[in-house]
Design a protein around this motif. Structure first.
Motif, short mmCIF file in Angstrom:
data_model
loop_
_atom_site.label_atom_id
_atom_site.label_comp_id
_atom_site.label_asym_id
_atom_site.label_seq_id
_atom_site.Cartn_x
_atom_site.Cartn_y
_atom_site.Cartn_z
N PHE A 298 -9.89 10.87 46.00
CA PHE A 298 -8.94 11.74 47.12
C PHE A 298 -8.02 12.55 45.57
O PHE A 298 -7.64 12.78 45.22
N TYR B 87 -12.08 14.16 48.84
CA TYR B 87 -10.94 14.03 50.62
C TYR B 87 -9.56 14.92 49.94
O TYR B 87 -9.13 14.56 49.63
N GLY C 29 -5.79 14.72 48.30
CA GLY C 29 -5.32 14.71 49.41
C GLY C 29 -4.07 15.38 48.98
O GLY C 29 -3.32 14.68 47.90
N ARG D 191 -7.33 16.69 52.26
CA ARG D 191 -7.01 17.74 53.33
C ARG D 191 -5.88 17.69 52.31
O ARG D 191 -4.69 17.07 52.19
N ASP E 204 -13.96 16.53 52.27
CA ASP E 204 -12.33 16.82 54.22
C ASP E 204 -11.72 17.91 53.26
O ASP E 204 -10.90 17.58 52.88
#
Length: 202
Positions: free
Chosen positions: A66, A86, A68, A88, A106
């Motif tokens: 993660f 991830y 983000g 983003r 992503d």
């Protein structure tokens, strides 16, 4: 350091963590500026909002992690595994992602201006709304990737670059050949596709 360790908000600038096992660790907001993490296992780690600028992450395992809102500007990520990560809103300006694995990652809304994505594997990745202006996608694999609303002005690519099937013709139409086998996407706001082209910053 141990698997699953909690280091939220820690200052680890310049630290050498090469080869460490930090899978599933809580590293939210940690500062790893200019840190060395060559071959480090960070699978499924939480690095949301982390500062990882100019860090050396070559060959690191960041799959399913993660990231983000993380800042990874100028980071070295050659051959790093970011499959399913991830990212983003992450900032990867001028990062080197040559031969990195980003399958299914992503990257929606991520900033990749001037990033090096030479021969990177971006198959099935989401790049919706991502800013890729002036990035180098020479030889990159983007089959099945989503580029809806992506900003691609001045992106460099080669005949080896594999664009998503539905975007191939549009990309070719809006590109110019600057040298033999070297193409650049034109700065043109009216293009025949769902891809958004915006002017690079002056």
């Amino acid at each position: 350091m141990q698997h699953g360790k909690a280091l939220r908000g820690e200052n680890l600038n310049g630290v050498d963590l090469s080869g460490e096992r930090l899978a599933e660790s809580m590293l939210r907001g940690v500062s790893l500026v200019e840190a060395t993490l060559i071959g480090t296992s960070l699978r499924s780690a939480n690095l949301s909002g982390a500062f990882v600028s100019a860090a050396d992450l070559r060959g690191a395992d960041l799959s399913m992690s993660f990231l983000g809102g993380a800042f990874l500007g100028w980071a070295l990520l050659q051959e790093a595994d970011l499959c399913g990560a991830y990212l983003r809103g992450a900032d990867l300006r001028e990062a080197d992602l040559g031969r990195a694995f980003l399958n299914g990652a992503d990257l929606s809304g991520a900033y990749l201006g001037d990033a090096k994505l030479v021969m990177a594997d971006l198959r099935q990745a989401s790049l919706d709304g991502a800013d890729l202006r002036e990035a180098d996608l020479s030889g990159a694999l983007l089959q099945g990737a989503s580029l809806r609303g992506a900003m691609l002005a001045e992106v460099k690519w080669t005949p080896e670059t594999q664009w998503p099937e539905g975007d191939v013709d549009a990309i070719r139409q809006m590109s110019r050949e600057e040298a033999e086998g070297r193409f650049v996407i034109n700065t043109d706001d009216s293009v025949p596709s769902g891809i958004r082209i915006q002017h690079p910053p002056s």
